[in-house]
Design a protein around this motif. Structure first.
Motif, PDB file in Angstrom:
ATOM      1  N   GLU A 209       0.822  -1.203   0.000  1.00 57.28           N
ATOM      2  CA  GLU A 209       0.000   0.000   0.000  1.00 57.28           C
ATOM      3  C   GLU A 209       0.860   1.259   0.000  1.00 57.28           C
ATOM      4  O   GLU A 209       0.551   2.251  -0.668  1.00 57.28           O
ATOM      5  CB  GLU A 209      -0.927   0.000   1.221  1.00 57.28           C
ATOM      6  N   MET A 210       1.941   1.238   0.759  1.00 57.06           N
ATOM      7  CA  MET A 210       2.800   2.419   0.841  1.00 57.06           C
ATOM      8  C   MET A 210       3.481   2.724  -0.488  1.00 57.06           C
ATOM      9  O   MET A 210       3.731   3.882  -0.824  1.00 57.06           O
ATOM     10  CB  MET A 210       3.850   2.224   1.937  1.00 57.06           C
ATOM     11  N   ARG A 212       2.145   2.256  -3.377  1.00 57.95           N
ATOM     12  CA  ARG A 212       1.123   2.943  -4.172  1.00 57.95           C
ATOM     13  C   ARG A 212       1.002   4.408  -3.736  1.00 57.95           C
ATOM     14  O   ARG A 212       0.894   5.316  -4.561  1.00 57.95           O
ATOM     15  CB  ARG A 212      -0.227   2.242  -4.008  1.00 57.95           C
ATOM     16  N   VAL A 213       1.039   4.622  -2.413  1.00 55.72           N
ATOM     17  CA  VAL A 213       0.941   5.985  -1.891  1.00 55.72           C
ATOM     18  C   VAL A 213       2.113   6.823  -2.372  1.00 55.72           C
ATOM     19  O   VAL A 213       1.957   7.979  -2.792  1.00 55.72           O
ATOM     20  CB  VAL A 213       0.880   5.966  -0.353  1.00 55.72           C
ATOM     21  N   ALA A 214       3.313   6.251  -2.326  1.00 55.73           N
ATOM     22  CA  ALA A 214       4.498   6.992  -2.753  1.00 55.73           C
ATOM     23  C   ALA A 214       4.430   7.320  -4.237  1.00 55.73           C
ATOM     24  O   ALA A 214       4.808   8.415  -4.666  1.00 55.73           O
ATOM     25  CB  ALA A 214       5.760   6.179  -2.448  1.00 55.73           C
ATOM     26  N   ALA A 215       3.922   6.380  -5.046  1.00 56.88           N
ATOM     27  CA  ALA A 215       3.812   6.632  -6.480  1.00 56.88           C
ATOM     28  C   ALA A 215       2.812   7.746  -6.762  1.00 56.88           C
ATOM     29  O   ALA A 215       3.070   8.649  -7.584  1.00 56.88           O
ATOM     30  CB  ALA A 215       3.400   5.350  -7.198  1.00 56.88           C
ATOM     31  N   ILE A 216       1.667   7.705  -6.089  1.00 59.66           N
ATOM     32  CA  ILE A 216       0.654   8.751  -6.281  1.00 59.66           C
ATOM     33  C   ILE A 216       1.191  10.102  -5.832  1.00 59.66           C
ATOM     34  O   ILE A 216       1.011  11.124  -6.500  1.00 59.66           O
ATOM     35  CB  ILE A 216      -0.634   8.388  -5.521  1.00 59.66           C
ATOM     36  N   SER A 217       1.884  10.110  -4.697  1.00 58.55           N
ATOM     37  CA  SER A 217       2.419  11.360  -4.155  1.00 58.55           C
ATOM     38  C   SER A 217       3.417  11.993  -5.115  1.00 58.55           C
ATOM     39  O   SER A 217       3.384  13.197  -5.369  1.00 58.55           O
ATOM     40  CB  SER A 217       3.077  11.096  -2.807  1.00 58.55           C
ATOM     41  N   VAL A 280       8.662   6.981   2.088  1.00 56.89           N
ATOM     42  CA  VAL A 280       9.838   6.202   1.688  1.00 56.89           C
ATOM     43  C   VAL A 280      10.557   5.636   2.913  1.00 56.89           C
ATOM     44  O   VAL A 280      11.004   4.486   2.918  1.00 56.89           O
ATOM     45  CB  VAL A 280      10.783   7.062   0.836  1.00 56.89           C
ATOM     46  N   GLY A 281      10.674   6.455   3.967  1.00 55.56           N
ATOM     47  CA  GLY A 281      11.285   5.963   5.201  1.00 55.56           C
ATOM     48  C   GLY A 281      10.498   4.821   5.807  1.00 55.56           C
ATOM     49  O   GLY A 281      11.071   3.861   6.349  1.00 55.56           O
ATOM     50  N   PHE A 282       9.158   4.911   5.721  1.00 52.17           N
ATOM     51  CA  PHE A 282       8.312   3.841   6.256  1.00 52.17           C
ATOM     52  C   PHE A 282       8.491   2.565   5.435  1.00 52.17           C
ATOM     53  O   PHE A 282       8.543   1.460   5.985  1.00 52.17           O
ATOM     54  CB  PHE A 282       6.853   4.283   6.245  1.00 52.17           C
ATOM     55  N   LEU A 286       9.730  -1.111   6.700  1.00 51.58           N
ATOM     56  CA  LEU A 286       9.021  -2.368   6.427  1.00 51.58           C
ATOM     57  C   LEU A 286       9.963  -3.391   5.798  1.00 51.58           C
ATOM     58  O   LEU A 286       9.881  -4.590   6.108  1.00 51.58           O
ATOM     59  CB  LEU A 286       7.827  -2.098   5.509  1.00 51.58           C
ATOM     60  N   ASN A 287      10.854  -2.933   4.929  1.00 50.30           N
ATOM     61  CA  ASN A 287      11.847  -3.848   4.357  1.00 50.30           C
ATOM     62  C   ASN A 287      12.744  -4.432   5.440  1.00 50.30           C
ATOM     63  O   ASN A 287      13.110  -5.613   5.402  1.00 50.30           O
ATOM     64  CB  ASN A 287      12.699  -3.123   3.315  1.00 50.30           C
ATOM     65  N   GLN A 288      13.109  -3.608   6.412  1.00 51.82           N
ATOM     66  CA  GLN A 288      13.925  -4.104   7.523  1.00 51.82           C
ATOM     67  C   GLN A 288      13.160  -5.124   8.356  1.00 51.82           C
ATOM     68  O   GLN A 288      13.726  -6.136   8.800  1.00 51.82           O
ATOM     69  CB  GLN A 288      14.372  -2.933   8.391  1.00 51.82           C
ATOM     70  N   GLU A 289      11.879  -4.886   8.564  1.00 56.41           N
ATOM     71  CA  GLU A 289      11.068  -5.846   9.302  1.00 56.41           C
ATOM     72  C   GLU A 289      10.969  -7.176   8.550  1.00 56.41           C
ATOM     73  O   GLU A 289      11.028  -8.245   9.145  1.00 56.41           O
ATOM     74  CB  GLU A 289       9.656  -5.277   9.521  1.00 56.41           C
ATOM     75  N   ILE A 290      10.837  -7.111   7.229  1.00 56.60           N
ATOM     76  CA  ILE A 290      10.769  -8.332   6.427  1.00 56.60           C
ATOM     77  C   ILE A 290      12.074  -9.109   6.558  1.00 56.60           C
ATOM     78  O   ILE A 290      12.070 -10.335   6.760  1.00 56.60           O
ATOM     79  CB  ILE A 290      10.484  -7.982   4.949  1.00 56.60           C
ATOM     80  N   ALA A 291      13.219  -8.423   6.454  1.00 58.42           N
ATOM     81  CA  ALA A 291      14.512  -9.100   6.558  1.00 58.42           C
ATOM     82  C   ALA A 291      14.716  -9.688   7.943  1.00 58.42           C
ATOM     83  O   ALA A 291      15.216 -10.811   8.098  1.00 58.42           O
ATOM     84  CB  ALA A 291      15.637  -8.124   6.214  1.00 58.42           C
ATOM     85  N   THR A 292      14.304  -8.948   8.976  1.00 60.13           N
ATOM     86  CA  THR A 292      14.467  -9.439  10.343  1.00 60.13           C
ATOM     87  C   THR A 292      13.633 -10.685  10.594  1.00 60.13           C
ATOM     88  O   THR A 292      14.048 -11.591  11.328  1.00 60.13           O
ATOM     89  CB  THR A 292      14.080  -8.341  11.348  1.00 60.13           C
TER      90      THR A 292
END
Length: 684
Positions: A209-210, A212-217, A280-282, A286-292
């Protein structure tokens, strides 16, 4: 107490009939079989694709073999041929297989159980003219085609799967005895398993979802909005407002772009103002959470504001343990559901089953050549053929091309006699000259003298090593201070420093050689023999001492360079790096029992004893025979075991096998402690 012969409980009470369910899953989209579609979407995410490949490719490049320990060779070989595996310690790579199972291809598919939680294969065999049933196919039954998985409610054992449910087919359609079914982290009767990426579902869902939000923004607000603003005091008509709005809508950026504002209007570009969420920071979080969630925190090293590269080793160690567990789970399933059934088809259930094993996963254990040397020098390991085979396999070295070193033979080509019982202490030497009472080889005395010499030389090295440590430390500090990090790779030591160290080694070797010569005179049992070392023997010892010193100093230089490179960063203080180098070299110099200094000095001591005894042996008359003994070799390798007790018809024959005081084919190298002695009457 009587043994229980039937079950009265159950594994899972949430099943509908025998179709499995998941007791603990709470997200409807992840209920089986809907979860198959969700995990299929998730694995296309860029971060999750990297994670899945990080696990899968490491496991695929590992060493998969068949261990036939405790099994008959014919059983092991048949199973290995069926599965397309090499036998541990036996097979070498051969021609490619045109038919049958390809283990590499099967493993690639089996590892998809990490994505979906499970993966099934149907077995097909053919019976040859010899009556043996051989596995020919392991056909994929992908999760998307499976309508139901059946399990025994009481034991949780797999009963089979359904692919197409029709009234004309019995259920389960494919029974368990025809399946190899990989289930990752199964709990109870939940044979659909647990996907490796299950814990990443929440951050993946939010990340999608984020993005998509970043692309729209960025599309809506990233370039700013052209605005035509009526000048103060003007009252534009509706037609003028529409014309201004149309002009602003058609405005485009470019190197020659421009605009002519209608009368009474001011043009400006308005960007987004105020505080906005850091999408983008969020996404990065989330990528860090996935890796962890999959123990791959090392993927984010260098991309976060906090943390250190030093954490990389800890991260990778934990990930490697996970890789090993995943690999061993795959191997266990292949053993129980594939190898065991092949054995059952041909020999019945009482025949032992060879195991599928995996090694060399990831960077596990970090067994380096240096650490192996330390283990061998300390006596913790023995350099036997099994260790050599493991090293070749783990480091992916080629197989030994020549035949193993043959058992020693006499110069006439006939095998030498095996060892005979040791002679009595009072036996005489078998010669025609004047004889005196000979002594049996004093193995304990040689061993004690060897250990004492190593201790004395090690202590002398420690006493004389501070100038060596300081010279290397100062060179590292000056090179780094000058910004020449390349200079730490070519450390130069003043000749006076190495000369002092070589003197310590030479003095210790000479004293030990003289002691060994005196002992050899007693063993020889002849009068007129001299224990004095001639000039050529002393020169040989001096050269050996210098070579040993150069070898140890080179090890110090390597350690200093390695430590400096590991400490030197862009803003590192040269004094701090020099301190780390000094500490590392001091530890090397003070190692008493094993390692770089003591290990090489032990080898020099063995050579010194051999030279001292050789001086006496050359004085014995022609026809004197000699025997090899490895009684002092505590960690005896196979070649030394074979040569122990071998008799030689001449000193030339003996020295051909023991040119430096130890056996030429020894795998233990510096730790070999064998020696030669003249044969006395009644011993040969």
């Amino acid at each position: 107490m009587t043994a229980p012969t039937r079950m009265i409980g159950m594994v899972d009470d949430t099943q509908y009939g025998t179709i499995v369910g998941d007791v603990y899953e709470h997200i409807p989209d992840l209920y089986y079989p809907t979860s198959v579609r969700v995990f299929s979407e998730m694995r296309r995410d860029s971060r999750l694709a990297a994670i899945i490949d990080g696990y899968g490719l490491q496991l695929r490049r590992a060493q998969w073999q068949l261990d036939g320990s405790g099994c008959r060779p014919e059983v092991t070989q048949l199973v290995a041929d069926c599965l397309g595996l090499n036998v541990v310690g036996v097979d070498r790579a051969g021609g490619a297989r045109r038919r049958g199972v390809s283990w590499n291809d099967h493993l690639r598919s089996a590892l998809l159980s990490q994505v979906f939680g499970h993966y099934a294969f149907e077995m097909e065999a053919e019976v040859g003219t010899d009556g043996r049933a051989r596995l020919t196919t392991l056909a994929e039954r992908i999760p998307a085609t499976i309508a139901a998985i059946h399990a025994d409610p009481k034991t949780g054992a797999l009963l089979g799967i359904d692919q197409q449910l029709t009234t004309r087919q019995r259920s389960p359609q494919i029974p368990a005895d025809r399946l190899v079914f990989y289930s990752r982290d199964r709990e109870g009767a939940s044979w659909q398993g647990t996907s490796l990426i299950r814990a990443a579902y929440a951050p993946w869902l939010l990340k999608r979802e984020m993005i998509r939000v970043a692309a729209i923004s960025n599309r809506r607000w990233g370039a700013g909005v052209p605005v035509a603003e009526a000048a103060p005091g003007t009252n534009p008509t509706q037609a003028q407002l529409q014309a201004a709005q149309q002009m602003m809508s058609q405005a485009r950026a470019g190197d020659q772009a421009g605009v002519a504002a209608p009368p009474g209007f001011l043009v400006k570009i308005v960007g987004l103002s105020g505080s906005v969420p850091d999408t983008v920071g969020f996404i990065r979080f989330l990528n860090q959470e996935i890796a962890t969630s999959v123990l791959m925190g090392h993927l984010d090293l260098g991309t976060t504001e906090t943390g250190s590269r030093a954490l990389g080793t800890a991260f990778i160690d934990s990930w490697t343990l996970s890789l090993e567990a995943e690999g061993e789970s795959i191997a266990d399933t292949a053993t129980r559901q594939a190898a065991a059934r092949i054995v059952d088809w041909n020999w019945g259930e009482d025949e032992p089953v060879p195991r599928v094993v995996v090694s060399g996963i990831g960077s596990r254990r970090e067994v380096t050549a240096e650490s192996l040397q330390l283990l061998l020098n300390s006596g913790a390991l023995s350099a036997d053929p099994g260790l050599e085979a493991w090293v070749r396999r783990e480091y992916r070295l080629p197989e030994r091309t020549g035949a193993p070193v043959p058992a020693p033979t006499a110069r006439g080509g006939t095998p030498r006699p095996t060892a005979t019982p040791a002679a009595d202490p009072g036996a005489d030497v078998v010669t025609d000259g004047p004889k005196v009472a000979a002594a049996a080889p004093d193995a304990a005395g040689l061993d004690a003298a060897h250990q004492q010499a190593v201790q004395d030389m090690t202590a002398g090295w420690e006493q004389e090593s501070p100038p060596l440590v300081e010279a290397m430390t100062e060179t590292v500090s000056s090179e780094l201070a000058a910004g020449m990090i390349v200079g730490v790779g070519a450390l130069v030591v003043p000749p006076a420093v190495t000369a002092a160290l070589a003197g310590v080694v030479s003095a210790g070797m000479l004293a030990l050689a003289e002691s060994a010569a005196a002992g050899a005179v007693k063993e020889a049992g002849r009068s007129g023999l001299s224990a004095a070392l001639p000039k050529d023997a002393r020169e040989r010892i001096d050269q050996q001492a210098q070579a040993t010193t150069d070898l140890i100093v080179a090890g110090f230089a390597s350690a200093a360079t390695r430590t400096a490179l590991g400490q030197a960063g862009a803003d590192t203080d040269p004094v701090q790096v020099a301190g780390a180098v000094r500490a590392a070299l001091t530890d090397l110099a003070q190692a008493k029992d094993s390692g770089l200094v003591a290990g090489n000095l032990a080898a020099a001591a063995t050579t010194a004893q051999g030279i001292g005894r050789e001086v006496v042996f050359y004085q014995l008359p022609a026809g004197t025979r000699f025997k090899a003994t490895e009684v002092n070799d505590r960690h005896r390798c196979e070649p030394c075991t074979e040569v122990d007790g071998t008799e030689y018809d001449s000193l030339a024959d003996a020295l051909a096998d023991y040119p430096t005081g130890r056996y030429r084919a020894c795998l233990g190298r510096d730790r070999c402690r064998g020696f030669l002695h003249p044969i006395t009457e009644g011993e040969g």
